[in-house]
Design a protein around this motif. Structure first.
Motif, PDB file in Angstrom:
ATOM      1  N   GLU A 164       2.905  -3.411  16.139  1.00 27.89           N
ATOM      2  CA  GLU A 164       4.030  -2.297  15.572  1.00 27.89           C
ATOM      3  C   GLU A 164       3.743  -3.071  14.022  1.00 27.89           C
ATOM      4  OE1 GLU A 164       6.917  -2.933  19.166  1.00 27.89           O
ATOM      5  OE2 GLU A 164       6.842  -4.747  18.094  1.00 27.89           O
ATOM      6  N   ALA A 165       4.452  -4.270  13.664  1.00 28.87           N
ATOM      7  CA  ALA A 165       4.730  -4.267  12.154  1.00 28.87           C
ATOM      8  C   ALA A 165       3.057  -3.611  11.314  1.00 28.87           C
ATOM      9  CB  ALA A 165       3.913  -6.239  12.179  1.00 28.87           C
ATOM     10  N   GLN A 166       1.828  -3.827  11.936  1.00 28.53           N
ATOM     11  CA  GLN A 166       0.635  -2.596  10.720  1.00 28.53           C
ATOM     12  C   GLN A 166       1.251  -1.589  10.592  1.00 28.53           C
ATOM     13  OE1 GLN A 166      -2.530  -4.049  12.922  1.00 28.53           O
ATOM     14  NE2 GLN A 166      -2.707  -6.195  11.672  1.00 28.53           N
ATOM     15  N   ASN A 167       1.297  -0.286  12.109  1.00 28.80           N
ATOM     16  CA  ASN A 167       1.915   0.578  12.019  1.00 28.80           C
ATOM     17  C   ASN A 167       3.466   1.126  11.773  1.00 28.80           C
ATOM     18  OD1 ASN A 167      -0.033   1.456  12.826  1.00 28.80           O
ATOM     19  ND2 ASN A 167       0.786   0.658  14.863  1.00 28.80           N
ATOM     20  N   GLU A 168       4.508  -0.025  10.974  1.00 26.24           N
ATOM     21  CA  GLU A 168       5.152   0.346  10.214  1.00 26.24           C
ATOM     22  C   GLU A 168       4.908   0.938   8.694  1.00 26.24           C
ATOM     23  OE1 GLU A 168       9.871  -1.228   9.708  1.00 26.24           O
ATOM     24  OE2 GLU A 168       8.217  -2.316   9.467  1.00 26.24           O
ATOM     25  N   ALA A 224       1.097  -4.213   2.932  1.00 26.53           N
ATOM     26  CA  ALA A 224      -0.507  -4.757   3.320  1.00 26.53           C
ATOM     27  C   ALA A 224      -0.799  -5.891   3.117  1.00 26.53           C
ATOM     28  CB  ALA A 224      -1.074  -4.325   2.367  1.00 26.53           C
ATOM     29  N   ASP A 225       0.257  -7.137   3.420  1.00 27.25           N
ATOM     30  CA  ASP A 225      -0.331  -8.357   3.708  1.00 27.25           C
ATOM     31  C   ASP A 225      -1.286  -8.211   4.918  1.00 27.25           C
ATOM     32  OD1 ASP A 225       0.937  -9.022   1.921  1.00 27.25           O
ATOM     33  OD2 ASP A 225       2.503  -9.267   2.335  1.00 27.25           O
ATOM     34  N   HIS A 254       0.773  -1.249   0.024  1.00 28.64           N
ATOM     35  CA  HIS A 254       0.101   0.126   0.039  1.00 28.64           C
ATOM     36  C   HIS A 254       0.955   1.189   0.196  1.00 28.64           C
ATOM     37  CE1 HIS A 254      -2.771   3.074   1.732  1.00 28.64           C
ATOM     38  NE2 HIS A 254      -3.557   2.523   1.312  1.00 28.64           N
ATOM     39  N   ILE A 255       0.614   2.375  -0.479  1.00 29.55           N
ATOM     40  CA  ILE A 255       1.400   3.256  -1.184  1.00 29.55           C
ATOM     41  C   ILE A 255       0.621   4.891  -1.044  1.00 29.55           C
ATOM     42  CG2 ILE A 255       1.475   3.419  -3.176  1.00 29.55           C
ATOM     43  CD1 ILE A 255       4.645   3.861  -2.344  1.00 29.55           C
ATOM     44  N   ASP A 290       3.582 -17.172   4.710  1.00 32.38           N
ATOM     45  CA  ASP A 290       4.957 -17.111   4.578  1.00 32.38           C
ATOM     46  C   ASP A 290       5.058 -15.482   4.790  1.00 32.38           C
ATOM     47  OD1 ASP A 290       5.723 -18.957   5.551  1.00 32.38           O
ATOM     48  OD2 ASP A 290       5.672 -19.651   3.073  1.00 32.38           O
ATOM     49  N   ASP A 291       4.025 -14.650   3.787  1.00 26.72           N
ATOM     50  CA  ASP A 291       4.650 -13.563   3.768  1.00 26.72           C
ATOM     51  C   ASP A 291       4.084 -12.201   4.921  1.00 26.72           C
ATOM     52  OD1 ASP A 291       5.538 -13.651   1.228  1.00 26.72           O
ATOM     53  OD2 ASP A 291       3.440 -13.585  -0.090  1.00 26.72           O
ATOM     54  N   GLN A 292       3.122 -12.772   5.552  1.00 32.65           N
ATOM     55  CA  GLN A 292       2.228 -12.600   7.245  1.00 32.65           C
ATOM     56  C   GLN A 292       3.705 -12.707   8.074  1.00 32.65           C
ATOM     57  OE1 GLN A 292      -1.003 -14.771   5.963  1.00 32.65           O
ATOM     58  NE2 GLN A 292      -2.090 -12.214   6.306  1.00 32.65           N
ATOM     59  N   LEU A 293       4.445 -13.426   7.796  1.00 30.29           N
ATOM     60  CA  LEU A 293       5.582 -14.610   8.812  1.00 30.29           C
ATOM     61  C   LEU A 293       6.576 -13.568   9.091  1.00 30.29           C
ATOM     62  CD1 LEU A 293       4.862 -18.073   9.068  1.00 30.29           C
ATOM     63  CD2 LEU A 293       4.376 -16.316  11.152  1.00 30.29           C
ATOM     64  N   GLN A 294       7.234 -13.250   7.753  1.00 32.54           N
ATOM     65  CA  GLN A 294       8.059 -11.947   7.704  1.00 32.54           C
ATOM     66  C   GLN A 294       7.725 -10.332   8.138  1.00 32.54           C
ATOM     67  OE1 GLN A 294       9.097 -12.391   3.651  1.00 32.54           O
ATOM     68  NE2 GLN A 294      11.377 -11.917   4.166  1.00 32.54           N
ATOM     69  N   ALA A 295       6.766 -10.464   7.735  1.00 33.48           N
ATOM     70  CA  ALA A 295       6.125  -8.996   8.020  1.00 33.48           C
ATOM     71  C   ALA A 295       6.102  -8.854   9.460  1.00 33.48           C
ATOM     72  CB  ALA A 295       5.047  -8.649   6.962  1.00 33.48           C
ATOM     73  N   LEU A 296       5.840 -10.378  10.027  1.00 30.35           N
ATOM     74  CA  LEU A 296       5.418  -8.921  11.440  1.00 30.35           C
ATOM     75  C   LEU A 296       7.303  -9.370  12.124  1.00 30.35           C
ATOM     76  CD1 LEU A 296       2.838 -12.237  12.762  1.00 30.35           C
ATOM     77  CD2 LEU A 296       3.269  -9.278  13.272  1.00 30.35           C
TER      78      LEU A 296
END
Length: 124
Positions: free
Chosen positions: A72-76, A42-43, A20-21, A59-65
């Motif tokens: 913290e990850a959602q607000n980065e 946005a994952d 998301h941008i 896997d993408d969501q785990l990596q994003a965490l």
């Protein structure tokens, strides 16, 4: 006047490279206009703590965490100045700057919004 939203939404170059941008414009001293981007992963948009506890992440969501809390990850966010309009006419408005600078990004193969949100100065 502060930063004004030009356009925001999802972008995608492939199933493995997306997010998301949001692009914002602002008039600076001397009639200079700047455009900044605010990008986020946005994952994790629809992920809940329950999803994490149940092991329901891909896997993408785990990596994003990556060792952070969900909040913290959602607000980065990743913020950078991506374009400048140095010779803007004195009577240019934010919509003019948004159009000019976003088009400049397009000509330089920058990230373009493919699924726009419903607010902002520009419509894709």
């Amino acid at each position: 006047m502060g930063w004004q939203l030009a356009i925001s939404g999802r972008w995608s170059e492939s199933p493995y490279h997306s997010g998301h941008i949001a692009y914002y414009v602002r008039r600076m001293a001397g009639g200079v206009w700047l455009m900044k981007s605010v990008e986020r992963n946005a994952d994790l948009d629809d992920v809940t703590e329950e999803d994490i506890e149940e092991g329901a992440l891909n896997d993408d969501q785990l990596q994003a965490l990556w060792g952070r809390t969900l909040e913290e990850a959602q607000n980065e966010e990743f913020v950078e100045i991506v374009a400048a309009w140095l010779d803007a006419p004195r009577k240019s408005f934010s919509i003019d700057a948004a159009k000019t600078l976003y088009e400049a990004l397009r000509t330089h193969d920058a990230i373009m919004v493919s699924e726009p949100d419903e607010d902002g100065l520009l419509e894709e």
